[in-house]
Write a protein that holds these residues in place. Structure first.
Motif, PDB file in Angstrom:
ATOM      1  N   MET A 109       0.732  -1.294  -0.153  1.00 40.83           N
ATOM      2  CA  MET A 109      -0.107  -0.208  -0.064  1.00 40.83           C
ATOM      3  C   MET A 109       0.830   1.228   0.081  1.00 40.83           C
ATOM      4  SD  MET A 109      -3.230  -0.940   0.046  1.00 40.83           S
ATOM      5  CE  MET A 109      -4.043   0.563   0.700  1.00 40.83           C
ATOM      6  N   SER A 110       0.389   2.357  -0.614  1.00 39.78           N
ATOM      7  CA  SER A 110       1.024   3.596  -0.618  1.00 39.78           C
ATOM      8  C   SER A 110       0.114   4.574  -0.452  1.00 39.78           C
ATOM      9  CB  SER A 110       1.701   3.620  -2.102  1.00 39.78           C
ATOM     10  OG  SER A 110       2.488   4.977  -1.992  1.00 39.78           O
ATOM     11  N   ILE A 111       0.636   5.985   0.100  1.00 32.71           N
ATOM     12  CA  ILE A 111      -0.215   6.922   0.261  1.00 32.71           C
ATOM     13  C   ILE A 111       0.524   8.011  -0.399  1.00 32.71           C
ATOM     14  CG2 ILE A 111      -0.865   8.658   1.965  1.00 32.71           C
ATOM     15  CD1 ILE A 111      -0.257   6.648   3.934  1.00 32.71           C
ATOM     16  N   THR A 112      -0.084   8.771  -1.180  1.00 35.39           N
ATOM     17  CA  THR A 112       0.440   9.835  -2.070  1.00 35.39           C
ATOM     18  C   THR A 112      -0.351  11.147  -1.508  1.00 35.39           C
ATOM     19  OG1 THR A 112       0.701   8.534  -4.017  1.00 35.39           O
ATOM     20  CG2 THR A 112       0.859  10.722  -4.366  1.00 35.39           C
ATOM     21  N   ALA A 113       0.550  12.029  -1.389  1.00 38.20           N
ATOM     22  CA  ALA A 113      -0.134  13.471  -0.777  1.00 38.20           C
ATOM     23  C   ALA A 113       0.823  14.606  -1.306  1.00 38.20           C
ATOM     24  CB  ALA A 113       0.381  13.427   0.813  1.00 38.20           C
ATOM     25  N   ALA A 114       0.279  15.704  -1.489  1.00 40.71           N
ATOM     26  CA  ALA A 114       0.981  16.919  -2.228  1.00 40.71           C
ATOM     27  C   ALA A 114       0.949  17.727  -0.488  1.00 40.71           C
ATOM     28  CB  ALA A 114       0.231  17.772  -2.848  1.00 40.71           C
ATOM     29  N   ALA A 115       2.180  18.592  -0.571  1.00 29.22           N
ATOM     30  CA  ALA A 115       2.694  19.318   0.576  1.00 29.22           C
ATOM     31  C   ALA A 115       3.015  20.774   0.096  1.00 29.22           C
ATOM     32  CB  ALA A 115       3.455  18.649   1.516  1.00 29.22           C
ATOM     33  N   ASP A 116       2.436  21.963   0.767  1.00 24.04           N
ATOM     34  CA  ASP A 116       2.924  23.203   0.085  1.00 24.04           C
ATOM     35  C   ASP A 116       2.958  24.150   1.197  1.00 24.04           C
ATOM     36  OD1 ASP A 116       3.714  24.794  -1.807  1.00 24.04           O
ATOM     37  OD2 ASP A 116       2.061  24.956  -2.733  1.00 24.04           O
ATOM     38  N   GLY A 117       3.605  25.411   0.999  1.00 28.11           N
ATOM     39  CA  GLY A 117       3.485  26.469   2.040  1.00 28.11           C
ATOM     40  C   GLY A 117       3.266  27.778   1.359  1.00 28.11           C
ATOM     41  N   SER A 118       2.897  28.862   2.168  1.00 30.06           N
ATOM     42  CA  SER A 118       2.761  30.124   1.457  1.00 30.06           C
ATOM     43  C   SER A 118       2.808  31.211   2.638  1.00 30.06           C
ATOM     44  CB  SER A 118       1.250  30.193   1.088  1.00 30.06           C
ATOM     45  OG  SER A 118       0.725  31.410   0.583  1.00 30.06           O
ATOM     46  N   ALA A 119       3.497  32.326   2.205  1.00 31.50           N
ATOM     47  CA  ALA A 119       3.572  33.503   3.127  1.00 31.50           C
ATOM     48  C   ALA A 119       3.304  34.660   2.125  1.00 31.50           C
ATOM     49  CB  ALA A 119       5.022  33.307   3.394  1.00 31.50           C
ATOM     50  N   LEU A 120       2.612  35.337   2.776  1.00 30.04           N
ATOM     51  CA  LEU A 120       2.135  36.765   2.271  1.00 30.04           C
ATOM     52  C   LEU A 120       3.255  37.842   2.642  1.00 30.04           C
ATOM     53  CD1 LEU A 120      -1.581  36.492   2.992  1.00 30.04           C
ATOM     54  CD2 LEU A 120      -0.503  35.629   0.828  1.00 30.04           C
ATOM     55  N   GLY A 121       4.040  38.167   1.921  1.00 31.82           N
ATOM     56  CA  GLY A 121       5.094  38.919   1.973  1.00 31.82           C
ATOM     57  C   GLY A 121       6.552  38.652   2.341  1.00 31.82           C
TER      58      GLY A 121
END
Length: 327
Positions: A1-13
């Protein structure tokens, strides 16, 4: 079995209000952030929270889609050398975001994890979903609002994810079975089985009479609410206590485990012989107050920190953590 996920970050400024998110599908994602942070902090926190959330399925391969070369290189290339040098770079300068990286290093232990770089803002469905949620969290913090945290991860037989906590709180595994006594809200002390119960209306009204009195300062309102949560009347009546807890309330207990609101209320019980003193309040953002104080009881002394937030004119407890002090 495998888990696939996207991870991301964001900063305003960058730095500025910051958010993070990971995404598996519409029913399995999570987001959070800080009033002030960087994009790289968000990228790392998204990976860390994903690792912690999926630890319940640690036997499965985890495939992380990430548009940050910084995160991928940090984890897969640079981290071993940083560790050998005491978490310092080749030039001897300290590694940035070291606490997040250390937590990721610990969370990776024993896991089968693969990182895949994907180009950001290029129409990749999972990456776009994570990016939108991270950006929404950053935007919420810029407006002094709580972000949408998402349903979390519900693998491993249906265990829900733990809630978002302020960036200074410890990241720890979830609680054990529902039958295991939890070191829940202020419960470094033994519960008293004989404390009298109070009706919901009586307990809440008693608190409100003082805390919401005309002219009462924010500090007074928060302190009274905190003390009410230490008292037998509210603790014997979880529905009343629930009215003082934020919907996304979380606690890091004495053992270092994290509990959500439902777990805390399920184990809430009266205390005996608990004294609280040396209350100090600091406004860390508009409508957000950090309360610190000491409690002393049969099991010793603990340093307490609580984060209270104002919503719709009412102060609600958002997070609590207790640290036992050595004798």
């Amino acid at each position: 079995m495998s888990i696939t996920a996207a991870a991301d970050g964001s900063a305003l400024g960058n730095p500025g209000p910051a958010g993070w998110a990971w995404y598996i599908d519409e029913n399995t994602w999570r987001a959070g952030g800080w009033p002030h942070g960087t994009n790289n902090m968000g990228e790392l926190k998204a990976v860390l929270d994903l690792l912690e959330a999926t630890a319940v399925d640690a036997d499965q391969h985890l495939h992380i889609l990430c548009d940050s070369q910084y995160v991928i290189n940090s984890v897969t290339k640079w981290m071993p050398g940083w560790k050998r040098k005491g978490w310092r770079k080749k030039d001897g300068k300290p590694v940035m975001n070291v606490e997040l990286l250390k937590d990721i290093d610990r969370a990776l232990a024993g896991r089968s994890v693969e990182f895949e770089w994907v180009k950001g803002h290029s129409g990749h469905a999972m990456n776009e979903a994570a990016d939108q949620r991270a950006n929404a969290a950053a935007t919420a913090f810029s407006r002094q609002q709580d972000p949408q945290v998402g349903p979390g991860y519900r693998g491993g037989g249906g265990a829900g994810a733990s809630p978002v906590v302020p960036s200074g709180a410890a990241s720890v595994p979830a609680a054990g079975s529902a039958d295991e006594p939890a070191d829940d809200l202020f419960s470094l002390f033994d519960p008293s089985p004989t404390a009298p119960a109070a009706s919901c209306s009586t307990a809440v009204e008693e608190t409100a009479l003082v805390a919401d009195a005309p002219g009462a300062t924010d500090f007074a309102q928060i302190t009274v609410r905190e003390q009410a949560l230490l008292g037998g009347r509210l603790r014997a009546d979880p529905p009343s206590a629930a009215e003082l807890l934020h919907p996304a309330f979380s606690e890091v207990g004495a053992s270092g485990r994290r509990f959500d609101r439902d777990e805390i209320l399920a184990h809430l019980a009266p205390l005996t012989d608990v004294d609280a003193e040396e209350f100090v309040a600091d406004e860390i953002a508009p409508g957000v107050v950090l309360l610190r104080y000491l409690t002393t009881g049969p099991d010793g002394t603990a340093e307490r920190t609580s984060v209270w937030v104002r919503e719709n004119g009412r102060w609600l407890l958002r997070h609590h953590q207790g640290t036992p002090l050595g004798s």
